[in-house]
Design a protein around this motif. Structure first.
Motif, PDB file in Angstrom:
ATOM      1  N   ASP A   1      49.084  42.858  49.328  1.00 52.03           N
ATOM      2  CA  ASP A   1      48.985  41.472  49.824  1.00 52.03           C
ATOM      3  C   ASP A   1      48.889  40.555  48.714  1.00 52.03           C
ATOM      4  O   ASP A   1      47.871  40.671  48.037  1.00 52.03           O
ATOM      5  CB  ASP A   1      47.729  41.322  50.918  1.00 52.03           C
ATOM      6  CG  ASP A   1      47.883  39.833  51.498  1.00 52.03           C
ATOM      7  OD1 ASP A   1      48.747  39.369  52.292  1.00 52.03           O
ATOM      8  OD2 ASP A   1      46.860  38.862  51.095  1.00 52.03           O
TER       9      ASP A   1
ATOM     10  N   THR B   1      48.293  36.984  49.289  1.00 52.68           N
ATOM     11  CA  THR B   1      47.869  35.774  49.931  1.00 52.68           C
ATOM     12  C   THR B   1      46.745  34.886  48.841  1.00 52.68           C
ATOM     13  O   THR B   1      47.205  33.654  48.475  1.00 52.68           O
ATOM     14  CB  THR B   1      47.106  36.013  50.967  1.00 52.68           C
ATOM     15  OG1 THR B   1      47.612  36.817  51.760  1.00 52.68           O
ATOM     16  CG2 THR B   1      46.570  34.636  51.504  1.00 52.68           C
TER      17      THR B   1
ATOM     18  N   SER C   1      50.440  36.921  57.830  1.00 50.17           N
ATOM     19  CA  SER C   1      49.124  36.757  58.534  1.00 50.17           C
ATOM     20  C   SER C   1      48.959  35.082  58.886  1.00 50.17           C
ATOM     21  O   SER C   1      49.742  34.491  58.231  1.00 50.17           O
ATOM     22  CB  SER C   1      47.793  37.038  57.567  1.00 50.17           C
ATOM     23  OG  SER C   1      48.119  36.224  56.409  1.00 50.17           O
TER      24      SER C   1
ATOM     25  N   PHE D   1      50.474  35.627  67.375  1.00 47.77           N
ATOM     26  CA  PHE D   1      50.935  35.054  66.079  1.00 47.77           C
ATOM     27  C   PHE D   1      52.261  33.861  66.558  1.00 47.77           C
ATOM     28  O   PHE D   1      52.211  33.100  65.596  1.00 47.77           O
ATOM     29  CB  PHE D   1      51.808  36.382  65.472  1.00 47.77           C
ATOM     30  CG  PHE D   1      52.052  35.950  64.158  1.00 47.77           C
ATOM     31  CD1 PHE D   1      50.807  35.938  62.968  1.00 47.77           C
ATOM     32  CD2 PHE D   1      53.367  36.061  63.606  1.00 47.77           C
ATOM     33  CE1 PHE D   1      51.202  35.614  61.837  1.00 47.77           C
ATOM     34  CE2 PHE D   1      53.616  35.737  61.994  1.00 47.77           C
ATOM     35  CZ  PHE D   1      52.468  35.558  61.390  1.00 47.77           C
TER      36      PHE D   1
ATOM     37  N   GLU E   1      46.371  33.422  57.817  1.00 42.93           N
ATOM     38  CA  GLU E   1      46.040  32.655  56.639  1.00 42.93           C
ATOM     39  C   GLU E   1      47.256  32.446  55.825  1.00 42.93           C
ATOM     40  O   GLU E   1      47.463  31.384  55.031  1.00 42.93           O
ATOM     41  CB  GLU E   1      45.171  33.791  55.907  1.00 42.93           C
ATOM     42  CG  GLU E   1      44.368  33.099  54.606  1.00 42.93           C
ATOM     43  CD  GLU E   1      43.665  33.992  53.899  1.00 42.93           C
ATOM     44  OE1 GLU E   1      43.810  35.173  54.133  1.00 42.93           O
ATOM     45  OE2 GLU E   1      43.025  33.729  52.934  1.00 42.93           O
TER      46      GLU E   1
END
Ligand code: PXL
Length: 281
Positions: free
Chosen positions: A57, A59, A86, A127, A88
């Protein structure tokens, strides 16, 4: 001399399997557009039918990349985003839009999360709510019918579809606030498959269809989205851009089908790039 266009593509990089950045960069580049990339994650393969993939990831790197780009005064003619891993990441991409989006550029969101009536297994049930919020911030969205139904909190309907159903979906999606919608996976009979586009400003609905090829080929949504974005950035109308993207995607599927390639390995878009470049520049 016209200034060269520049796009920021925010997707994961699935190292094998021809989707996300390994598709977006070559297609956008073939259109003569500079493609800057924000890799949101690195996976050994995509998650569609291949198991045991690695997933790193990234992010935490997205906003520092944005900070650096802002310090350099970089600007983009379009921002293009697809698979996000995600909630986020969705929030961070929305922040990227706030920083780099403006009146003149185009934000295209492909709410990659579902197909064939089902949310991809890796995503939580809520989601679609997050993706819907991101779509509200876009100029153009490119959902398939499953993603459209999920974002509208409607039951998924199996095809073949009626024009009435498709036009209703497009109009309900337009209420999210985006200017243009291109709905993929539209078919009215078993022989054809394509996309329906809706332009809120003119109310125009247009269908771009091509022969339907049996089999679910992975990565076709990203091939379609990248081609559509490239055509729009190069000034094609929404209807022409949808036709170019349908033709390019179906050509890629046909080549792959003829070669008998594993449907999980993505489609052979590479050998269509020369023709695509000629159509889209
Ligand atoms: O093609 C969309 C996509 C992109 N990236 C990853 C995916 C998928 C679809 O499954 O798994 C990692």
């Amino acid at each position: 001399m016209l200034r060269q266009k520049r796009v920021a593509a925010i997707h994961d990089i699935s190292c094998f399997g021809r989707c996300s950045l390994t598709v977006a960069i070559p297609i956008i580049s073939a259109a003569g557009i500079e493609c800057s990339a924000v890799p949101t994650a690195v996976l050994s393969t995509h998650t569609g039918g291949l198991t045991g993939f690695t997933y790193r990831d990234l992010t935490e790197d997205i906003l520092p990349i944005a900070d650096h780009w802002q310090s350099l005064g970089l600007e983009f003619d379009a921002i293009y985003t697809g698979f996000l891993g995600s909630f986020e990441q969705i929030d961070i991409v929305a922040e990227f839009f706030r920083r780099f989006g403006n009146e003149k550029n185009l934000i295209l969101v492909d709410p990659v999360m579902a197909d064939n009536g089902a949310l991809y297994k890796i995503f939580p049930a809520d989601f679609p709510k997050g993706m819907r919020k991101l779509c509200e911030k876009a100029d153009v969205i490119v959902p398939n019918i499953t993603e459209a139904a999920l974002m509208l909190e409607e039951d998924f309907k199996e095809g073949p579809y009626t024009k009435e159903y498709i036009e209703g979906l497009l109009k309900r999606l337009a209420k999210l606030g985006c200017k243009q919608i291109v709905l993929t996976g539209v078919y009215f009979d078993e022989s054809e498959l394509g996309a329906a586009s809706f332009d809120r400003a003119t109310g125009e609905i247009h269908y771009a269809a091509a022969e339907r090829i049996e089999g679910y080929y992975h990565g076709t949504g990203d091939v379609f989205g990248s081609a559509l974005l490239s055509a729009l950035v190069n000034g094609r109308s929404l209807t022409r851009a949808a036709e170019i993207a349908v033709g390019f995607t179906v050509g890629s599927i046909r080549r792959t089908k003829n070669a008998g390639t594993d449907i999980r390995f993505g489609v052979n878009f590479e050998e269509g790039l020369l023709k695509f470049a000629g159509e889209v520049k």
